[in-house]
Design an enzyme around this catalytic site. Structure first.
Site, PDB file in Angstrom:
ATOM      1  N   ASP A  32      -6.648  -3.101   7.953  1.00 25.14           N
ATOM      2  CA  ASP A  32      -5.238  -2.696   7.966  1.00 25.14           C
ATOM      3  C   ASP A  32      -4.816  -2.390   9.398  1.00 25.14           C
ATOM      4  OD1 ASP A  32      -2.786  -1.092   7.684  1.00 25.14           O
ATOM      5  OD2 ASP A  32      -3.318  -0.945   5.571  1.00 25.14           O
ATOM      6  N   ASN A  88      -0.983   0.891  -5.264  1.00 26.79           N
ATOM      7  CA  ASN A  88       0.363   1.364  -5.602  1.00 26.79           C
ATOM      8  C   ASN A  88       1.156   0.268  -6.310  1.00 26.79           C
ATOM      9  OD1 ASN A  88      -0.188   3.755  -4.090  1.00 26.79           O
ATOM     10  ND2 ASN A  88       0.336   2.675  -2.221  1.00 26.79           N
ATOM     11  N   GLN A  95       4.593   1.562  -3.048  1.00 28.93           N
ATOM     12  CA  GLN A  95       4.363   0.152  -2.712  1.00 28.93           C
ATOM     13  C   GLN A  95       5.457  -0.310  -1.758  1.00 28.93           C
ATOM     14  OE1 GLN A  95       4.325  -2.597  -6.040  1.00 28.93           O
ATOM     15  NE2 GLN A  95       3.399  -4.219  -4.811  1.00 28.93           N
ATOM     16  N   HIS A 101      -2.117  -5.553  -3.872  1.00 30.53           N
ATOM     17  CA  HIS A 101      -3.193  -5.320  -2.910  1.00 30.53           C
ATOM     18  C   HIS A 101      -3.826  -3.973  -3.188  1.00 30.53           C
ATOM     19  CE1 HIS A 101       0.443  -3.622  -1.089  1.00 30.53           C
ATOM     20  NE2 HIS A 101      -0.331  -2.800  -0.398  1.00 30.53           N
ATOM     21  N   HIS A 103      -5.976  -0.822  -1.291  1.00 27.28           N
ATOM     22  CA  HIS A 103      -6.421  -0.203  -0.054  1.00 27.28           C
ATOM     23  C   HIS A 103      -7.860   0.268  -0.232  1.00 27.28           C
ATOM     24  CE1 HIS A 103      -2.403   0.207   1.858  1.00 27.28           C
ATOM     25  NE2 HIS A 103      -2.005   0.152   0.592  1.00 27.28           N
TER      26      HIS A 103
END
Length: 137
Positions: A32, A88, A95, A101, A103
């Site tokens: 990230d 999320n 989100q 996706h 994390h």
């Protein structure tokens, strides 16, 4: 299906460069760019699903297995004290990119990543109501 306007579709399919930790035919795991903690990564499916509710069960299952394997590798490699898997769904849940996706966040003692909430209160009546609503769905 891929969405030509989706930045995560482009990253997951190699159209935009990323620091890739893992890739297979269905997923790419990247670091990230705005990490909550050292080693924070994102698990991205190569197909476009806006959120958890659009995922088919096969992809959802593989996402969790892939996340588990990557979390174990990352925790060991980075010497993390713990690990968060965060996913999320919807703006109200935080989100910001509407491509499913997950994390993958290594956690370290006193890292102040801030992934917590203040526990609220409930009553037996409220719990019974929630149970009834969910069971009748």
């Amino acid at each position: 299906m891929k969405d030509s306007n989706c930045i995560f579709c482009k990253i997951a399919n190699g159209k935009i460069p990323s620091t890739t930790l893992y890739e297979d035919e269905d997923f790419r795991v990247i670091l990230d760019l705005g990490p909550a903690a050292r080693g924070h990564a994102l698990l991205l499916p190569k197909e476009h699903f806006a959120d958890l509710f659009e995922l088919d069960e096969k992809t959802a299952s593989k996402a969790m297995v892939t996340a588990k394997r990557m979390a174990a590798r990352m925790k060991a490699a980075l010497g993390a004290d713990g690990f968060n898997l965060v996913q999320n769904n919807g703006e109200a849940a935080g989100q910001t990119v509407f491509h499913f996706h997950m994390h993958l966040i290594p956690r370290y003692k006193d890292d102040h990543a801030g992934i917590s909430w203040k526990p609220g209160n409930t009553t037996p009546e409220e719990m019974a109501e929630v149970k009834r609503l969910v069971e009748n769905q």
